[in-house]
Design a protein around this motif. Structure first.
Motif, PDB file in Angstrom:
ATOM      1  N   ALA A  81      22.892   6.029 -15.408  1.00  0.00           N
ATOM      2  CA  ALA A  81      23.574   4.979 -14.633  1.00  0.00           C
ATOM      3  C   ALA A  81      22.643   4.545 -13.503  1.00  0.00           C
ATOM      4  CB  ALA A  81      24.893   5.493 -14.076  1.00  0.00           C
ATOM      5  N   LEU A  82      22.429   3.221 -13.330  1.00  0.00           N
ATOM      6  CA  LEU A  82      21.509   2.677 -12.331  1.00  0.00           C
ATOM      7  C   LEU A  82      22.278   1.861 -11.283  1.00  0.00           C
ATOM      8  CD1 LEU A  82      18.583   1.422 -14.609  1.00  0.00           C
ATOM      9  CD2 LEU A  82      18.609   3.459 -13.185  1.00  0.00           C
ATOM     10  N   TRP A  83      21.920   2.095 -10.015  1.00  0.00           N
ATOM     11  CA  TRP A  83      22.445   1.282  -8.913  1.00  0.00           C
ATOM     12  C   TRP A  83      21.270   0.608  -8.211  1.00  0.00           C
ATOM     13  CZ3 TRP A  83      24.922   5.753 -10.322  1.00  0.00           C
ATOM     14  CH2 TRP A  83      26.311   5.671 -10.514  1.00  0.00           C
ATOM     15  N   LEU A  84      21.359  -0.708  -8.070  1.00  0.00           N
ATOM     16  CA  LEU A  84      20.322  -1.466  -7.372  1.00  0.00           C
ATOM     17  C   LEU A  84      20.434  -1.232  -5.870  1.00  0.00           C
ATOM     18  CD1 LEU A  84      18.034  -3.592  -7.626  1.00  0.00           C
ATOM     19  CD2 LEU A  84      19.801  -5.348  -7.331  1.00  0.00           C
ATOM     20  N   ASP A  85      19.273  -0.937  -5.245  1.00  0.00           N
ATOM     21  CA  ASP A  85      19.281  -0.723  -3.801  1.00  0.00           C
ATOM     22  C   ASP A  85      19.671  -2.013  -3.076  1.00  0.00           C
ATOM     23  OD1 ASP A  85      18.459   1.837  -4.316  1.00  0.00           O
ATOM     24  OD2 ASP A  85      16.350   1.480  -3.815  1.00  0.00           O
ATOM     25  N   PHE A  86      20.211  -1.863  -1.840  1.00  0.00           N
ATOM     26  CA  PHE A  86      20.641  -3.038  -1.084  1.00  0.00           C
ATOM     27  C   PHE A  86      19.489  -3.983  -0.774  1.00  0.00           C
ATOM     28  CE2 PHE A  86      24.144  -0.076  -0.027  1.00  0.00           C
ATOM     29  CZ  PHE A  86      25.222  -0.866  -0.420  1.00  0.00           C
ATOM     30  N   HIS A 114      17.041  -4.485  -2.725  1.00  0.00           N
ATOM     31  CA  HIS A 114      16.518  -4.969  -4.004  1.00  0.00           C
ATOM     32  C   HIS A 114      15.098  -4.481  -4.286  1.00  0.00           C
ATOM     33  CE1 HIS A 114      19.522  -8.587  -4.337  1.00  0.00           C
ATOM     34  NE2 HIS A 114      20.115  -7.450  -3.982  1.00  0.00           N
ATOM     35  N   GLU A 115      14.668  -3.389  -3.644  1.00  0.00           N
ATOM     36  CA  GLU A 115      13.320  -2.893  -3.834  1.00  0.00           C
ATOM     37  C   GLU A 115      13.246  -1.718  -4.811  1.00  0.00           C
ATOM     38  OE1 GLU A 115      10.513  -4.143  -2.687  1.00  0.00           O
ATOM     39  OE2 GLU A 115      11.616  -5.769  -1.679  1.00  0.00           O
ATOM     40  N   GLY A 116      14.380  -1.204  -5.229  1.00  0.00           N
ATOM     41  CA  GLY A 116      14.354  -0.059  -6.140  1.00  0.00           C
ATOM     42  C   GLY A 116      15.738   0.245  -6.681  1.00  0.00           C
ATOM     43  N   PHE A 117      15.821   1.318  -7.409  1.00  0.00           N
ATOM     44  CA  PHE A 117      17.078   1.751  -8.029  1.00  0.00           C
ATOM     45  C   PHE A 117      17.348   3.200  -7.679  1.00  0.00           C
ATOM     46  CE2 PHE A 117      15.763  -1.719 -10.794  1.00  0.00           C
ATOM     47  CZ  PHE A 117      16.951  -2.382 -11.080  1.00  0.00           C
ATOM     48  N   ALA A 133       9.140  11.886 -14.540  1.00  0.00           N
ATOM     49  CA  ALA A 133       7.892  11.145 -14.641  1.00  0.00           C
ATOM     50  C   ALA A 133       7.873   9.996 -13.655  1.00  0.00           C
ATOM     51  CB  ALA A 133       7.708  10.616 -16.062  1.00  0.00           C
ATOM     52  N   ALA A 134       6.651   9.605 -13.229  1.00  0.00           N
ATOM     53  CA  ALA A 134       6.486   8.449 -12.346  1.00  0.00           C
ATOM     54  C   ALA A 134       6.953   7.184 -13.087  1.00  0.00           C
ATOM     55  CB  ALA A 134       5.005   8.334 -11.933  1.00  0.00           C
ATOM     56  N   PRO A 135       7.451   6.175 -12.377  1.00  0.00           N
ATOM     57  CA  PRO A 135       7.493   6.044 -10.903  1.00  0.00           C
ATOM     58  C   PRO A 135       8.719   6.626 -10.246  1.00  0.00           C
ATOM     59  CG  PRO A 135       8.250   4.019 -11.911  1.00  0.00           C
ATOM     60  CD  PRO A 135       7.902   4.926 -13.046  1.00  0.00           C
ATOM     61  N   TRP A 136       9.486   7.439 -10.991  1.00  0.00           N
ATOM     62  CA  TRP A 136      10.672   8.011 -10.417  1.00  0.00           C
ATOM     63  C   TRP A 136      10.311   9.234  -9.561  1.00  0.00           C
ATOM     64  CZ3 TRP A 136      15.048   5.315 -11.298  1.00  0.00           C
ATOM     65  CH2 TRP A 136      15.073   4.457 -12.400  1.00  0.00           C
ATOM     66  N   SER A 137      11.121   9.503  -8.530  1.00  0.00           N
ATOM     67  CA  SER A 137      10.971  10.715  -7.732  1.00  0.00           C
ATOM     68  C   SER A 137      12.309  11.447  -7.760  1.00  0.00           C
ATOM     69  CB  SER A 137      10.563  10.388  -6.297  1.00  0.00           C
ATOM     70  OG  SER A 137      11.551   9.557  -5.682  1.00  0.00           O
ATOM     71  N   LEU A 138      12.205  12.774  -7.952  1.00  0.00           N
ATOM     72  CA  LEU A 138      13.426  13.570  -8.127  1.00  0.00           C
ATOM     73  C   LEU A 138      14.187  13.663  -6.819  1.00  0.00           C
ATOM     74  CD1 LEU A 138      14.922  15.266 -10.236  1.00  0.00           C
ATOM     75  CD2 LEU A 138      13.658  17.242  -9.407  1.00  0.00           C
ATOM     76  N   GLY A 139      15.510  13.453  -6.913  1.00  0.00           N
ATOM     77  CA  GLY A 139      16.361  13.554  -5.729  1.00  0.00           C
ATOM     78  C   GLY A 139      17.047  14.892  -5.679  1.00  0.00           C
ATOM     79  N   ARG A 140      18.225  14.946  -6.212  1.00  0.00           N
ATOM     80  CA  ARG A 140      18.984  16.218  -6.217  1.00  0.00           C
ATOM     81  C   ARG A 140      19.763  16.332  -7.525  1.00  0.00           C
ATOM     82  NH1 ARG A 140      24.350  15.313  -5.162  1.00  0.00           N
ATOM     83  NH2 ARG A 140      24.905  13.269  -4.306  1.00  0.00           N
TER      84      ARG A 140
END
Length: 215
Positions: A179-184, A186-189, A208-215
């Motif tokens: 599930a993807l949410w667009l940042d306010f 509009h620079e990322g998800f 994998a890049a360009p993603w960075s692991l959150g939690r």
């Protein structure tokens, strides 16, 4: 009456069935089940040698007094009735070609061998004997899920390796629901992943890049 009474002497008879389960592993294991049927007076019988060359006994389970002699023969204090003896052995080397032991004395003309492969180690098969229906060959119930072979005295068996390691059927099978949410700005998800399935190798998931692991 004082002393033993005379009775009709029962004729002595002896019948033996041999079933084996060869299990692939490190080391390989050979379970030998002997089914003994006897009539007549109590007596000692020597059976075997029981194990093929390249196997060493590690455990013996018998309802009758029994021992494994240094020459590989099994000594049993036999009495009238039906009894089951289990002998467990391990392979002293790698599995290759083998043949049933050249047993003397009261030993059946044929043995029934079952093969329990370990697909996580390798895909292999036991070849050389005549394929037989486990149920018709009176194979123990817990062994009937494995293929069985009828092995005569001069039969040479061989463990034939087809492939080693994981096969395609045992690879990781994973599914991803994202599930993807667009940042306010509009620079990322921001993504929320649900991963399900089975992992049989690796035991690690990397982002994998360009993603960075959150939690």
């Amino acid at each position: 009456f004082l002393g033993a009474r005379e009775g009709a002497a029962q004729a002595e008879s002896f019948d033996l069935q041999v079933h084996r389960l060869l299990s692939d592993g490190i080391p390989a294991r050979l379970d030998t089940r002997l089914t003994l049927r006897a009539t007549g007076s109590s007596r000692e019988v020597l059976l075997g040698p029981v194990l093929p060359a390249g196997f060493a006994p590690i455990a013996l389970d018998s309802p009758l007094p029994a021992r494994v002699d240094p020459d590989g023969r099994l000594g049993v204090q036999l009495r009238a009735g039906e009894f089951t003896i289990d002998l467990i052995a391990r392979a002293t080397g790698t599995l290759g070609k083998m043949s049933r032991p050249k047993a003397a004395g009261p030993w059946p003309a044929e043995e029934i061998w079952s093969w329990a492969g370990e697909d996580r180690l390798r895909v292999a098969a036991l070849e050389g004997g005549e394929s037989i229906d486990p149920a018709q060959a009176s194979v123990p119930a817990e062994w009937r899920k494995y293929p069985a072979l009828r092995v005569l005295g001069d039969t040479t068996l061989a463990v034939v390796e087809r492939s080693r390691g994981m096969v395609s059927a045992d690879e990781n099978r994973l599914s991803l629901v994202r599930a993807l949410w667009l940042d306010f700005d509009h620079e990322g998800f921001t993504a929320v992943d649900q991963v399900s399935g089975s992992m049989r190798t690796g035991w690690r998931l990397d982002m994998a890049a360009p993603w960075s692991l959150g939690r």
